[in-house]
Design an enzyme around this catalytic site. Structure first.
Site, short mmCIF file in Angstrom:
data_model
loop_
_atom_site.label_atom_id
_atom_site.label_comp_id
_atom_site.label_asym_id
_atom_site.label_seq_id
_atom_site.Cartn_x
_atom_site.Cartn_y
_atom_site.Cartn_z
N TYR A 143 1.18 -29.89 36.78
CA TYR A 143 1.18 -29.80 38.25
C TYR A 143 0.07 -30.66 38.86
O TYR A 143 -0.64 -30.20 39.75
CB TYR A 143 1.02 -28.34 38.71
CG TYR A 143 1.96 -27.39 38.02
CD1 TYR A 143 3.32 -27.37 38.35
CD2 TYR A 143 1.51 -26.53 37.04
CE1 TYR A 143 4.19 -26.52 37.71
CE2 TYR A 143 2.38 -25.67 36.39
CZ TYR A 143 3.72 -25.66 36.73
OH TYR A 143 4.57 -24.81 36.09
N ASP A 153 11.94 -10.67 31.63
CA ASP A 153 11.11 -11.79 31.21
C ASP A 153 9.71 -11.23 30.92
O ASP A 153 8.92 -11.01 31.83
CB ASP A 153 11.08 -12.85 32.33
CG ASP A 153 10.20 -14.04 31.98
OD1 ASP A 153 9.45 -13.97 30.99
OD2 ASP A 153 10.27 -15.05 32.71
#
Ligand SMILES: *Cc1c(COP(=O)(O)O)cnc(C)c1O
Length: 436
Positions: free
Chosen positions: A18, A247
């Protein structure tokens, strides 16, 4: 290689996560890491507050994990998993089946968390194809969620804080319920679940699965929510016959104070993804577990095989180190360690409560979060942490700690003190940025 050359070459050729390829901000070369310490090339030693993004639960350079890796390397580093199998993978699969909620029995190994999420979604979609309902391929998720950076994983991340705006044209359109606002440890009134209930009922004919991070929403906002919410979701999935994918890539292996976060709610998902701490932070490995119902339905459909097979599936080195890491976790009093860290974080971060610019301070297991009213000025704050001798990397409006479980009391107190100090400096930094 000297420090200057290394940094110049890094800047010239490397992408960081990022980050801008030409101006990535401050980057710190690391020479070595041991226990809870990261040693920089310039000789400074930093106390690690990040566990390298949830992974390094036993600390760096652990002799037992090193040994497991060397022993396995001397036997075989890798063989393909198509048509072949090996003890490290079989042992690990058996352990995961034993440790995760009971109905999860079938294990698919893959190379990273995002891929484990792709595999989970693919399983859910293939389940409905096998049931003769190929139109059921959409997903229902929660706002503020994070599930990884690959395509279907990205499509179920928070549509605003995730990358939807950038890739909107290329992403499948999924459904999102509001993020739960009932906090962990608190009850969850039915009204809280109402928007979710409405979405699942209205869209059940096109839904393959619900996907969520149980209890802790990680990279989407570090939010801790009520176990009752998840119980409600499980009940609604049963009622409308929609699969539930948990998840647990960030929450798995003890981080929230329970081995898997689903246990806080006492529910079992139909499909579960684990990764991150699976290998104690040594190698990239993840797994997607499914119930017998999911596996048998896929087997009974056309083509009758599950259509996925990564090159490095069940890599023996990664499986061997995962086996050693889980052994290490379970043979220690990990719950006691987690409780001590939880108390240390509570005590150490408490002075941040009510400070200017701080909107919330929360702790769960080995996760401590200071949420701010504005984004953290990263280019000033990260070097300040390094000056204070700690490695803390905030994001967005969050300064958070999730240290390795082996962190000592003194080191944890130093981490918290550094956060308290940086939080006190924030109003000045914001003013310099011209944000105030
Ligand atoms: C980190 C993370 C992922 C993605 O895992 P990678 O190994 O980075 O691909 C998926 N889901 C959750 C909840 C995560 O925290």
């Amino acid at each position: 290689m000297d420090l200057e050359t290394l940094l110049a070459l890094d800047r010239a050729h490397l992408w960081h996560p990022y980050a801008s390829p030409s101006d990535p901000g401050p980057i710190y070369p690391v020479r070595a890491a041991r226990g809870c310490r990261i040693e920089l090339m310039d000789g400074r030693s930093l106390i690690d507050g990040m566990a390298s993004w949830w992974c390094v639960i036993h600390g760096y350079n652990h002799p037992r994990l090193n040994q497991a890796l060397c022993d396995q390397a001397a036997r075989m580093a890798h063989v393909m998993f198509g048509g072949l199998t090996h003890e490290p993978a079989v042992r690990l699969a058996k352990t995961l089946v034993d440790l995760t909620p009971e109905p999860l029995e079938h294990v698919f190994f893959c190379d990273s968390g995002s891929v484990a999420v792709e595999v989970a979604i693919k399983m859910a979609i293939q389940f409905w194809i096998a049931r003769g309902q190929p139109e059921r391929h959409r997903l229902l998720s929660l706002r503020s969620g994070y599930h990884g950076d690959t395509w279907h994983a990205m499509s179920v991340c928070d549509p605003v804080t995730g990358m939807h705006h950038l890739f909107a044209r290329a992403l499948p359109k999924q459904l999102f319920a509001p993020a739960p606002s009932c906090r962990f440890g608190e009850p969850c009134p039915e009204s809280e679940l109402a928007p979710f209930a409405e979405l699942i009922e209205r869209h059940r004919h096109e839904l393959a699965a619900v996907i969520l991070e149980p209890i802790v929403q990680g990279a989407g906002g570090m939010r801790f929510y009520s176990a009752e919410y998840i119980k409600g979701v499980r009940a609604l999935c049963d009622r409308f016959d929609v699969l539930l994918i948990a998840d647990e890539i960030a929450t798995g292996f003890g981080r929230t104070g329970s081995l898997f976060a689903c246990a806080h709610a006492g529910i079992h998902p139909d499909i579960m993804a684990v990764g991150k701490a699976l290998t104690g932070g040594y190698l990239s490995l993840a797994a997607t577990l499914a119930t017998a119902r999911v596996a048998e339905t896929i087997a009974g459909g056309t083509p009758g095989v599950f259509m996925h097979g990564p090159t490095f599936m069940a890599n023996p080195l990664a499986c061997a180190v995962a086996n050693a890491s889980i052994e290490l976790l379970l043979e220690d009093d990990w719950q006691g360690a987690l409780r001590r860290i939880e108390q240390g974080l509570e005590l150490g971060l408490a002075p941040c409560r009510g400070r200017p610019g701080v909107s919330d301070v929360r702790v769960l297991g080995a996760i401590g979060v200071v949420e701010l009213e504005r984004p953290v000025p990263m280019r000033a704050v990260v070097p300040n942490f390094v000056e204070l001798g700690v490695w803390v990397r905030p994001f967005a409006r969050l300064i958070y700690l999730m240290p390795p479980y082996v962190i000592g009391e003194t080191e944890l107190a130093r981490l918290c003190a550094a956060v308290v100090q940086v939080v006190a400096e924030l109003p000045g930094l914001w003013a310099q940025e011209g944000r105030v």
